[in-house]
Design a protein around this motif. Structure first.
Motif, short mmCIF file in Angstrom:
data_model
loop_
_atom_site.label_atom_id
_atom_site.label_comp_id
_atom_site.label_asym_id
_atom_site.label_seq_id
_atom_site.Cartn_x
_atom_site.Cartn_y
_atom_site.Cartn_z
N GLY A 253 0.82 -1.21 0.00
CA GLY A 253 0.00 0.00 0.00
C GLY A 253 0.85 1.26 0.00
O GLY A 253 0.57 2.21 -0.74
N LEU A 254 1.88 1.27 0.84
CA LEU A 254 2.78 2.42 0.88
C LEU A 254 3.52 2.58 -0.44
O LEU A 254 3.72 3.70 -0.92
CB LEU A 254 3.79 2.25 2.02
N LEU A 255 3.93 1.45 -1.01
CA LEU A 255 4.63 1.52 -2.30
C LEU A 255 3.71 2.05 -3.39
O LEU A 255 4.12 2.91 -4.20
CB LEU A 255 5.16 0.13 -2.67
N GLY A 256 2.47 1.58 -3.42
CA GLY A 256 1.53 2.10 -4.41
C GLY A 256 1.29 3.59 -4.25
O GLY A 256 1.22 4.33 -5.25
N ASP A 257 1.19 4.06 -3.02
CA ASP A 257 1.02 5.49 -2.78
C ASP A 257 2.23 6.27 -3.28
O ASP A 257 2.09 7.38 -3.83
CB ASP A 257 0.81 5.76 -1.29
N ALA A 258 3.42 5.71 -3.07
CA ALA A 258 4.64 6.38 -3.53
C ALA A 258 4.70 6.43 -5.05
O ALA A 258 5.14 7.43 -5.63
CB ALA A 258 5.86 5.66 -2.96
N PHE A 259 4.24 5.37 -5.71
CA PHE A 259 4.17 5.43 -7.17
C PHE A 259 3.19 6.50 -7.61
O PHE A 259 3.45 7.24 -8.58
CB PHE A 259 3.76 4.07 -7.72
N ASP A 260 2.06 6.61 -6.93
CA ASP A 260 1.10 7.66 -7.26
C ASP A 260 1.73 9.05 -7.10
O ASP A 260 1.38 9.98 -7.83
CB ASP A 260 -0.13 7.55 -6.37
N ALA A 261 2.63 9.18 -6.12
CA ALA A 261 3.29 10.47 -5.87
C ALA A 261 4.41 10.76 -6.86
O ALA A 261 4.92 11.89 -6.88
CB ALA A 261 3.83 10.50 -4.44
N GLY A 262 4.82 9.75 -7.64
CA GLY A 262 5.81 10.01 -8.68
C GLY A 262 7.07 9.19 -8.64
O GLY A 262 7.96 9.41 -9.47
N ALA A 263 7.21 8.24 -7.72
CA ALA A 263 8.42 7.41 -7.70
C ALA A 263 8.53 6.61 -8.99
O ALA A 263 7.53 6.11 -9.52
CB ALA A 263 8.38 6.46 -6.50
N VAL A 264 9.74 6.50 -9.51
CA VAL A 264 9.96 5.81 -10.79
C VAL A 264 10.23 4.33 -10.60
O VAL A 264 10.37 3.60 -11.59
CB VAL A 264 11.10 6.46 -11.59
N GLY A 265 10.33 3.86 -9.37
CA GLY A 265 10.58 2.45 -9.14
C GLY A 265 10.86 2.16 -7.69
O GLY A 265 10.66 3.01 -6.80
N LEU A 266 11.32 0.95 -7.44
CA LEU A 266 11.66 0.45 -6.11
C LEU A 266 13.10 -0.04 -6.14
O LEU A 266 13.54 -0.63 -7.13
CB LEU A 266 10.73 -0.72 -5.75
N LEU B 201 6.26 -7.24 -3.67
CA LEU B 201 6.65 -5.89 -4.08
C LEU B 201 6.98 -5.84 -5.56
O LEU B 201 6.59 -4.90 -6.27
CB LEU B 201 7.84 -5.42 -3.24
N ALA B 202 7.69 -6.86 -6.06
CA ALA B 202 8.05 -6.89 -7.48
C ALA B 202 6.81 -6.99 -8.36
O ALA B 202 6.76 -6.41 -9.45
CB ALA B 202 8.99 -8.05 -7.76
N SER B 203 5.80 -7.73 -7.90
CA SER B 203 4.57 -7.83 -8.68
C SER B 203 3.90 -6.48 -8.84
O SER B 203 3.37 -6.14 -9.91
CB SER B 203 3.62 -8.83 -8.02
N LEU B 204 3.93 -5.68 -7.78
CA LEU B 204 3.36 -4.34 -7.86
C LEU B 204 4.19 -3.46 -8.79
O LEU B 204 3.64 -2.67 -9.58
CB LEU B 204 3.27 -3.71 -6.47
N VAL B 205 5.51 -3.59 -8.71
CA VAL B 205 6.38 -2.86 -9.63
C VAL B 205 6.01 -3.19 -11.08
O VAL B 205 5.90 -2.29 -11.93
CB VAL B 205 7.87 -3.19 -9.35
N ALA B 206 5.83 -4.47 -11.36
CA ALA B 206 5.48 -4.88 -12.72
C ALA B 206 4.11 -4.34 -13.13
O ALA B 206 3.93 -3.84 -14.25
CB ALA B 206 5.50 -6.40 -12.82
N ASP B 207 3.15 -4.40 -12.23
CA ASP B 207 1.80 -3.92 -12.54
C ASP B 207 1.79 -2.44 -12.88
O ASP B 207 0.99 -1.98 -13.71
CB ASP B 207 0.85 -4.18 -11.37
N ARG B 208 2.70 -1.69 -12.23
CA ARG B 208 2.73 -0.24 -12.44
C ARG B 208 3.79 0.18 -13.47
O ARG B 208 4.03 1.37 -13.65
CB ARG B 208 2.97 0.46 -11.10
N ASP B 209 4.41 -0.80 -14.12
CA ASP B 209 5.43 -0.54 -15.15
C ASP B 209 6.53 0.38 -14.64
O ASP B 209 6.96 1.31 -15.30
CB ASP B 209 4.79 0.04 -16.41
#
Length: 521
Positions: free
Chosen positions: A172-185, A205-213
């Motif tokens: 959830g935190l990672l998804g929020d960070a992607f929404d805020a503009g993070a380019v990856g993990l 975590l990697a699955s979420l990275v893949a889902d969000r490209d």
């Protein structure tokens, strides 16, 4: 600053890898307006005999906090860097779970923390990016999410697997960070508490990275005797999830491990042949740089730096660690202290462990330092092979990245004798390792930008942001050394950041025209 600037007579290397051509480059209102001949503008610079190329895109840096100490990014922009990506090796500064104590996490990422006056008070990644933008950075900056902040703020510093609910919270935190503009993990599986992370957490975590490209960058678990197993773990996660993956600073440490990088590259090739997207990066030096605490066995680091003092003074623990260090892959003469959190100048800085232990046990020297300073002591470490380095630099999946920091040689971040890569990576690579200039420039510009999804950076083409470097190939050289690192490169004559002249004739103009770049998907 002029609304228009025309660079005439230079050799244009546009970042694509295509042939260099002699042409004029017109910059207007912060963008490349045209490339060709017969162009006109209000201000004209004759750069005959020089190379005009995109600004270098440094996708592996640790400037998360030093850019807040001095936003000019002097050591980077003077070597031609116009964009960098922070948050690497898992050592990011956001996000943190609600209610988490910043203190222990700031200690754990002490590698980034050279200026104690930087106020770390942002609540989340969006808050960090707002603070960074308000500081007025002199270069463009994008950020990864550091796995350490995620894991430590949710799970803590103990050696145990994250529960399913904790993994969900991190996602959830990672998804929020992607929404805020993070380019990856990014992850860094040698930095406590990340050695305790299990595969279930990495896969989620990697699955979420893949889902969000986005991209998943790895400081793998081990770069010496267990390099191949460590790279295999990253590749396995890429295969299982489809996450775009980057193996950071691929090298084999210790003479007995020389040659292992070629077998690691075979793993990368096999994964890519099967449809994965796995890349690597490296800097053109035979020494690395890391916290001295990286030498400790993972279980000894449990609990975080705040509890190390009493533990590392315990005779039984010291005996255990000493035994673990008997068969080290690198010698004590290959480890030099580069910075400590003590007031400067610290007499131990610039000396090897072997030198400091002339009349003592080297293990005791290291343990005493770590018991006193925790993560507040950094080292440079040798033990690498030139053949390995050239194998990585020449690999099709490789890009160049510094693994350094934006430093101010006259300020607080100019203390110690840091790795010279913070000042000289890109000139050193282009001067000493670039057999094919267009391809070499591509590996420093459009290729790394594409790895992290910044597809409008790293190119000279009409409409692109005018991040531009003009250098003299006859004078281009890195001057920073391991004993005298705080020296700007020579031969970088002109640097434009978003069309604004930031370095002119080798001198900084005082302009800070960078911007915070955000990922989107």
């Amino acid at each position: 600053m002029p609304d228009e600037l025309l660079l005439t007579g230079g050799l244009v290397v546009d970042g694509s890898g295509g042939p260099a051509v002699t042409a004029d480059v017109l910059v207007r209102e912060g963008r490349i307006a045209a490339i060709g001949s017969g162009l006109t503008a209000g201000e004209v610079r004759d750069v005959t005999g020089r190379v005009i190329c995109p600004g270098f895109v440094d996708v592996h840096t640790h400037s998360d906090l030093t850019l807040l100490s001095d936003p000019r990014a002097l050591s980077k922009v003077h070597q031609g860097v116009t964009t960098e990506v922070v948050g690497n090796c898992g050592l990011g500064v956001a996000p943190l779970a609600s209610g988490a104590d910043i203190g222990p996490i700031r200690q754990a990422v002490g590698y980034l923390d050279l200026d104690p006056d930087v106020d770390w008070s942002w609540p989340d990644l969006g808050g960090y990016l707002d603070v960074l933008a308000a500081a007025g950075p002199g270069i463009n900056v994008a950020t990864l999410v550091g796995h350490l902040a995620l894991h430590a703020s949710v799970v803590g510093f103990t050696d145990r697997p994250a529960s399913p609910s904790e993994i969900d919270r991190m996602c959830g935190l990672l998804g929020d960070a992607f929404d805020a503009g993070a380019v990856g993990l990014s992850t860094g599986l040698v930095y406590a508490p990340l050695p305790y992370v299990r595969d279930a957490e990495l896969l989620a975590l990697a699955s979420l990275v893949a889902d969000r490209d986005r991209i998943f960058t790895w400081h793998v678990r081990n770069y010496d005797d267990d390099l191949l197993d460590s790279v295999a773990q990253a590749v396995a996660v890429a295969r299982a999830t489809g996450a775009r993956t980057q193996i950071s600073h691929l090298a084999a440490v210790g003479r007995r491990n020389w040659g292992a990088v070629r077998r690691a590259l075979d793993l990368v090739d096999a994964a890519n042949a099967d449809g994965c997207d796995v890349g690597v990066d490296i800097y053109p030096y035979l020494h690395g740089n890391a916290p001295l605490s990286q030498l400790l066995p993972a279980h000894v680091q449990e609990g975080g730096p705040s509890v190390w003092g009493p533990r590392l003074r315990d005779p039984d623990v010291r005996a255990e660690v000493r035994a673990a260090w008997v068969d080290r892959p690198t010698g004590w003469d290959e480890l030099m202290l580069s910075w400590t959190s003590r007031p400067a100048p610290d007499p131990v800085v610039g000396r090897t462990i072997a030198d400091l232990a002339a009349s003592a046990d080297p293990a005791d020297v290291v343990l005493d330092l770590l018991a006193e300073l925790g993560n507040g002591v950094l080292m440079t470490a040798g033990g690498r092979s030139e053949d390995d380095l050239r194998a990585v630099l020449g690999h099709p999946a490789a890009v160049v990245a510094s693994d350094g920091l934006a430093l101010d040689p006259s300020g607080v971040t100019g203390a110690g004798v840091p790795h010279p890569r913070s000042y000289g990576t890109f000139p050193r690579y282009l001067r000493s390792y670039a057999a094919d200039l267009p391809d070499a420039v591509r590996r420093c510009t459009s290729a790394p930008a594409a790895r992290v999804g910044l597809r409008d950076r790293g190119w000279l083409r009409p409409g692109a942001p005018a991040d531009v470097v003009v250098f003299d190939p006859a004078r281009l050289i890195d001057r920073a050394t391991f004993t005298d690192p705080h020296q700007f490169a020579a031969g970088i004559d002109l640097v434009l950041v978003n069309g604004v002249v930031t370095v002119d004739g080798g001198e900084h103009t005082g302009q800070r025209a960078g911007s915070v770049l955000k990922g989107s998907a």
